[in-house]
Scaffold this active site. Structure first.
Site, short mmCIF file in Angstrom:
data_model
loop_
_atom_site.label_atom_id
_atom_site.label_comp_id
_atom_site.label_asym_id
_atom_site.label_seq_id
_atom_site.Cartn_x
_atom_site.Cartn_y
_atom_site.Cartn_z
N ALA A 239 0.81 -1.22 0.00
CA ALA A 239 0.00 0.00 0.00
C ALA A 239 0.84 1.27 0.00
O ALA A 239 0.42 2.29 -0.55
CB ALA A 239 -0.96 -0.01 1.19
N GLY A 240 2.02 1.23 0.62
CA GLY A 240 2.88 2.41 0.59
C GLY A 240 3.36 2.77 -0.80
O GLY A 240 3.78 3.90 -1.05
N CYS A 293 9.50 4.36 14.04
CA CYS A 293 10.22 4.95 15.18
C CYS A 293 9.28 5.37 16.31
O CYS A 293 9.60 6.27 17.09
CB CYS A 293 11.05 6.14 14.72
N GLY A 294 8.12 4.76 16.39
CA GLY A 294 7.23 5.00 17.53
C GLY A 294 6.20 6.07 17.32
O GLY A 294 5.55 6.51 18.28
N THR A 296 3.18 5.98 15.80
CA THR A 296 1.83 5.53 16.12
C THR A 296 1.67 5.35 17.62
O THR A 296 0.65 5.75 18.20
CB THR A 296 1.51 4.21 15.38
N ASP A 309 0.11 9.64 11.35
CA ASP A 309 1.11 9.63 10.27
C ASP A 309 1.34 10.98 9.60
O ASP A 309 2.47 11.40 9.43
CB ASP A 309 0.71 8.60 9.22
N ARG A 441 15.54 7.39 15.76
CA ARG A 441 16.16 6.29 16.53
C ARG A 441 17.61 6.67 16.83
O ARG A 441 18.49 6.51 16.00
CB ARG A 441 16.13 4.99 15.71
#
Length: 651
Positions: A239-240, A293-294, A296, A309, A441
């Site tokens: 989907a991306g 990287c967190g 969501t 997003d 990160r």
């Protein structure tokens, strides 16, 4: 400057349809009576010409117009099952979609911006000249939908009527793509004409998976025509890469804000969430972080979750900075999603009543999805995107195969999540943003949270994100710079984008009460890099609520910070009180590990950033002024206290 409608429109160049009369002739020939009738409310001439050209190029056997009605959406669900793109799972409303093993994430090296001769684009992007792109479409997209049904939907990226919302057309032979679109975007079929007139632009997206074979993936391309606001996607289903209203159209919005809405709008790779502070007040925060990287998890921590997003941002007439989520659903990574860290999302995934499209997780023999890090027992056997799986299975090189891909996803309506602020999320007025955060990160350099002293320093925090590569991008490894966590989606000059950031956040249109706190976040410090040993993180998921809680109070002046060269750090007593609210001890020894300044690491980071940005052309001088000032102040600190400076030495 981005010039719209410059050069030849590739759809027209290949399809040959230039007039409304010719477009109508194609539509009358290609659509049956029912679908021709459904298309009749769409009268925007450019839209009809683009649709007709897409039909001429792709040569589908049939065309289905999705009006967004319950009957049409159900037809799409059933078509996805009939084609085998999705399969039913044990829970009603749950389906599984498997991408090809070669197509598990964004195909970074096969993604290009279409440009005109002489145009400049971001140094971090790949380009394809218009003539080459036209040849690709002519060669690979002609007849690509032979024997298939083209499905066409009309959507809004944001609440209909919002200042920064933009309408979009999605055309695909994949029912999975259109099924996902119905969960992620607002169908605006009956308002498309009005929205296209209000926004003065619309986006066009054309995709086909072709025969969906591994041997076709090397020929896959994701092409984005900046001038004509059109995307092309072929030979892929992830989907991306295919649902181009997401990152494809996000790129167009970044361009449009940078060049046509300077000091008015921004388009960012950010979550939006509301935080409840003292006295029950609610303040909204927007935050950038690279995928994986967190982002969501951070969004879900809020008491009033809006989006995980993307964010469309503007300065409102009342002097506040407002934001909308262009999506109405989430396409979230599921690795490490569990009840301890993500209780609201887990209730949707394991409870009843939520429609969910799973992708690339393990499905056990009972039709139940499983994924790495879910905190549950591992099934003895199942099927994932690589076929049959059981614990201990290895690949051809003897490497263990995890039960789910690191980029496995779940797609669902955001309104299904218990802490979703549905009313606020659907308000065209947007939500006022009091805090902006930037994170990546980073295992060894920056503390868990710090707040900028000035707007310029806040912009530089965003410009200076460094992050370890994640599983969201095929073929990308190592640690690299991720400016604003938006770099893969900045089509134009990085200098122009950066200048737009400085201009926006320093705008006099922002009132004193509306000026935000800008801050950095870092959840990935390891014990071994802070005087301990090993790669264990110096924190856990639930700590996120404390870091955001401190920023919410800092924005209101309820707490003060310790001033340092990188910005304001929290005081220990304030954090200890916030940790107590989540029933967790917070020893001062841990605070010292997390918030001590490792001067040499920070200076090295600044040197790397200065050197890297020094290779860019025409960057705003403010960036280097901030770097030089921070370097000078940090050097003085090192001379006074040594290479490791504890917060209490500054307090």
């Amino acid at each position: 400057m981005l010039e719209l409608n410059k050069g030849s429109d590739i759809l027209t160049a290949v399809g040959g349809i230039t007039s409304l009369e010719d477009a109508q002739a194609v539509l009358e020939k290609s659509l049956d009576k029912a679908n021709l009738q459904k298309l009749s409310p769409i009268t925007t001439v450019d839209a009809l010409i683009k649709i007709a050209n897409s039909i001429v190029i792709c040569k589908p056997a049939a065309v289905f117009i999705n009006s967004g009605s319950p009957e049409d959406v159900q037809w799409i669900r059933e078509h996805a099952l009939h084609k085998g793109e999705e399969k039913k799972l044990a829970k009603p409303g749950h389906t599984i979609h498997f991408d090809l093993p070669e197509d598990q994430a964004r195909l970074v090296n096969q993604t290009y911006y279409i440009i005109n001769e002489g145009e400049k684009i971001s140094s971090l992007a790949k380009l394809l000249l218009r003539d080459e792109a036209t040849q690709y479409v002519r060669q690979y997209m002609t007849g690509i939908m032979d024997g298939m049904t083209m499905i066409i939907g009309f959507y809004s990226r944001g609440p209909v009527g919002a200042e920064a919302a933009v309408p979009a057309i999605e055309m695909s032979s994949s029912a999975y793509v259109l099924h996902s679109a119905e969960l992620l975007y607002r169908n605006c079929y009956d308002q498309f004409d009005r929205e296209a007139e209000r926004a003065n632009i619309f986006f066009t997206n054309l995709h086909s998976e072709g025969k969906n074979r591994p041997e076709d993936v090397p020929n896959a391309r994701i092409l984005m025509d900046r001038s004509w606001l059109t995307t092309f996607s072929t030979y892929c289903t992830y989907a991306g890469n295919t649902l181009l209203m997401k990152k494809g159209n996000h790129r167009f919005c970044v361009d449009y804000a940078t060049y046509h809405k300077k000091e008015e709008q921004l388009s960012e790779h950010m979550f939006i969430t509301g935080l409840t502070g003292p006295g029950g007040r609610v303040n909204f925060c927007a935050g950038a972080a690279p995928s994986g990287c967190g982002k969501t998890t951070t969004a879900m921590v809020g008491s009033h979750f809006v989006g995980d997003d993307l964010a469309q941002i503007w300065i409102a007439a009342d002097g506040t900075i407002r934001a909308i989520n262009p999506e109405k659903g989430i396409f979230g990574i599921v690795e490490d999603v569990n009840r301890e860290g993500d209780p609201y999302l887990m209730e949707c995934l394991r409870g009843d009543g939520t429609e969910v499209i799973w992708s690339n997780v393990l499905i056990d023999e009972h039709g139940v999805p499983h994924w790495v890090g879910n905190g549950e027992s591992v099934p003895e056997r199942g099927v994932n995107f690589q076929g049959e799986w059981s614990p201990g299975k290895t690949d051809a090189n003897g490497k263990p195969i995890p039960m789910s891909h690191k980029n496995s996803r779940c797609t669902l309506l955001a309104s299904a999540i218990a802490n979703h602020a549905t009313e606020a999320a659907e308000d065209p007025a947007g939500v006022p943003i009091r805090v902006f955060t930037y994170s990546g990160r980073d295992s060894d350099t920056m503390p868990p949270v710090w707040a900028a002293r000035t707007m310029d320093e806040g912009v530089v925090i965003g410009a200076s994100i460094v992050s370890q590569a994640t599983a969201t991008e095929v073929g990308v490894t190592g640690v690299r710079r991720q400016p604003w966590a938006n770099a893969p989606f900045i089509p134009g000059s990085l200098a122009d984008y950066m200048e737009a950031q400085f201009v926006f956040f320093n705008s006099e249109k922002i009132s004193a009460a509306g000026r935000p706190v800008m801050a950095g976040l870092n959840y990935f410090l390891t014990d071994g890099n802070r005087g301990g040993s090993g790669n264990k993180l110096l924190g856990e998921k639930r700590d996120v609520k404390v870091w955001l809680g401190w920023l919410e109070r800092f924005a209101h002046g309820d707490v003060t910070g310790i001033e340092t060269p990188i910005g304001y750090l929290p005081r220990y007593d304030d954090l200890k009180a916030l940790f107590a609210e989540i029933n967790k001890e917070y020893p001062e020894s841990l605070y010292d590990k997390q918030f001590s300044l490792y001067i040499d690491n920070i200076l090295h980071r600044l040197e790397l950033q200065t050197e890297a940005y020094g290779k860019e052309e025409n960057l705003p001088a403010k960036l280097f002024e901030v770097y030089r000032r921070q370097q000078a102040e940090l050097t003085k600190l090192k001379e006074a206290y040594g290479p490791i400076v504890h917060p209490k030495q500054l307090a």
